[in-house]
Design an enzyme around this catalytic site. Structure first.
Site, PDB file in Angstrom:
ATOM      1  N   ASP A 111       1.044  -4.473   5.671  1.00 19.56           N
ATOM      2  CA  ASP A 111       0.552  -3.123   5.483  1.00 19.56           C
ATOM      3  C   ASP A 111       1.178  -2.889   3.769  1.00 19.56           C
ATOM      4  O   ASP A 111       0.717  -1.954   4.176  1.00 19.56           O
ATOM      5  CB  ASP A 111       1.653  -3.317   5.971  1.00 19.56           C
ATOM      6  CG  ASP A 111       3.307  -2.359   5.795  1.00 19.56           C
ATOM      7  OD1 ASP A 111       3.495  -4.174   5.334  1.00 19.56           O
ATOM      8  OD2 ASP A 111       4.069  -1.477   6.327  1.00 19.56           O
ATOM      9  N   GLU A 112       1.117  -4.188   2.653  1.00 20.43           N
ATOM     10  CA  GLU A 112       1.348  -3.299   1.834  1.00 20.43           C
ATOM     11  C   GLU A 112       0.497  -4.566   0.499  1.00 20.43           C
ATOM     12  O   GLU A 112       0.730  -6.336   0.741  1.00 20.43           O
ATOM     13  CB  GLU A 112       2.708  -2.970   1.243  1.00 20.43           C
ATOM     14  CG  GLU A 112       3.470  -4.573   1.446  1.00 20.43           C
ATOM     15  CD  GLU A 112       4.855  -4.226   0.840  1.00 20.43           C
ATOM     16  OE1 GLU A 112       4.797  -3.498  -0.168  1.00 20.43           O
ATOM     17  OE2 GLU A 112       6.043  -4.580   1.523  1.00 20.43           O
ATOM     18  N   ASP A 157       1.314   1.160   0.057  1.00 13.16           N
ATOM     19  CA  ASP A 157       2.174   1.009   1.458  1.00 13.16           C
ATOM     20  C   ASP A 157       1.778   1.619   2.530  1.00 13.16           C
ATOM     21  O   ASP A 157       1.952   2.945   1.847  1.00 13.16           O
ATOM     22  CB  ASP A 157       3.764   0.434   0.521  1.00 13.16           C
ATOM     23  CG  ASP A 157       4.935   1.017   1.444  1.00 13.16           C
ATOM     24  OD1 ASP A 157       4.054  -0.160   2.606  1.00 13.16           O
ATOM     25  OD2 ASP A 157       5.747   0.847   1.180  1.00 13.16           O
TER      26      ASP A 157
END
Length: 423
Positions: free
Chosen positions: A141-142, A48
């Site tokens: 974003d993860e 993350d």
């Protein structure tokens, strides 16, 4: 106990002489050493990026490095992301902007640039996929990664490979990321939140039951505010409170999610990392500069949102079988209404007409601060908008919209508009 240096990537069996002191790497002296008895056997990770939108903005503007940064809308909007300095003031994601600015009045507020964040997100994803093809994106974003069986390929255990990966993300792309490493997706996701930012946390199989037992019940994925309240009313506040119940009892009481409660409470999660996870919905929403109660003004806001949803459906060759209208009142109460279509659609006109019908059921004089439109039950785009004897005009609607799409693709989105788009 096995240790890993996150700077020089040395894996060793060394134990610090004084357990009260933090270990330092024997090779490079770095204090960034993590240790775990199962370090070399864990292979399911959750990565993350830390305060991603804000980190990208700080990367691109060094003058922001020591300042609290909030990425979000205007005074009426919400916080999309806050850097860790802003979070120290109590600012959090999804917080109304006026509350965020009251908590941190000296924050630098930046309007979101989703195109830029998406581009950086793709760079991060490419580095992930360079170490394993089993990457399951969760958001921009993860992602989950499965590094099972990669030890020989990368010349080291998955933990070492992950440390090298986040170091590359930091040095080559300019944003930091935290790693959660475990033997299942559920626990990897929990681990990634334990040591932010620039963290690296592990949860092993031996410790998982004891670790989970003392945690609040909402640590289990799927337990939201309403369900948590129901569980608390039933005397279930912590994970350990689930342990006396067998699976049939929990399923009987809570339905399908009862199985998840039973297994996750015991640290059991056999879900695989799916690199091609199916998109479940596409939506768009807007927050007004001032509350709106006039149904005609609310309806005026719908069209641009429907066009955005339609454009995204077409770009991904998908069609939506269900239309959902979302509204948020001036008191921040969320209202949703949905309708299942006879046939899946890609057409902005169909999405608009259906959402208009839904709007009429809730536009009753209340003031609203936000409106959104979404589509779910996604199908292959080839199934979209078949000819209908019941709606013969649909063929003409589709023909006109495709002509508009062709003009926009050649000349830009502002080249041609419908009259309802005009102010």
């Amino acid at each position: 106990m096995t240790s890993l240096c996150r700077d020089c990537f040395l894996v060793s069996e060394e134990t610090p002489v004084d357990p009260r002191r933090h270990a330092r790497c024997s090779a490079c002296g770095s204090p960034r050493v993590v240790s775990h008895s199962e370090l070399e056997g864990l292979s399911i990770a959750h990565i993350d990026c830390d305060a991603f939108y804000a980190s990208v903005e700080k990367r691109d503007n060094p003058d922001l490095q020591d300042k609290p940064v909030i990425v979000g809308g205007g005074h009426r909007g919400v916080v999309s992301a806050a850097c860790y300095l802003a979070r120290m003031y109590g600012v959090g994601s999804a917080m109304p902007m006026f509350k965020a600015l009251k908590a941190c009045p000296n924050a630098v507020v930046i309007k979101p640039d989703m195109a830029k964040y998406s581009s950086v997100g793709r760079e991060v994803r490419a580095l992930m996929e360079a170490v394993t093809p089993l990457v399951e994106p969760i958001s921009i974003d993860e992602a989950f990664l499965d590094l099972t069986g990669t030890t020989q390929l990368h010349g080291g255990c998955p933990a070492r490979t992950l440390a090298q990966l986040v170091k590359r993300i930091e040095t080559e792309i300019g944003v930091t990321a935290s790693v959660g490493l475990s033997y299942s997706k559920f626990l990897a996701k929990i681990a990634s939140d334990l040591d932010k930012p620039r963290g690296f946390a592990m949860i092993g199989e031996a410790e998982a039951p004891a670790f989970l037992a003392e945690k609040p019940i909402n640590i289990i994925w799927g337990v939201g505010k309403a369900f948590r309240k129901q569980l608390i009313n039933d005397g279930i506040r912590q994970v350990r409170d689930l342990l006396p119940y067998d699976e049939p009892q929990l399923v009987d009481r809570y339905g399908r999610i009862g199985s998840r409660l039973y297994y996750f409470a015991r640290g059991i999660d056999d879900r695989k990392v799916e690199p091609h996870s199916v998109m479940k919905s596409i939506s768009a929403e807007t927050t007004f500069n001032e509350d709106i109660k006039d149904p005609a003004r609310l309806e005026k806001q719908l069209w641009s949102l429907c066009e955005k949803v339609s454009k995204r459906l077409k770009a991904k060759s998908l069609a939506g079988g269900n239309i959902t209208l979302k509204l948020k009142t001036s008191e921040f109460k969320q209202i949703t209404r949905s309708r299942t279509l006879e046939n899946p659609t890609q057409l902005s006109e169909v999405i608009y007409q259906e959402s208009r019908r839904l709007l009429k059921t809730v536009a009753d004089g209340r003031r609203f601060r936000l409106i959104g439109v979404g589509t779910s039950d996604l199908k292959d785009g080839e199934t979209a908008d078949p000819p209908s004897l019941l709606v013969p005009e649909l063929a003409q609607v589709a023909k006109v919209e495709r002509a508009i799409d062709a003009v926009r693709q050649k000349l830009g989105d502002d080249a041609i508009k419908k009259g309802r788009s005009l102010k």
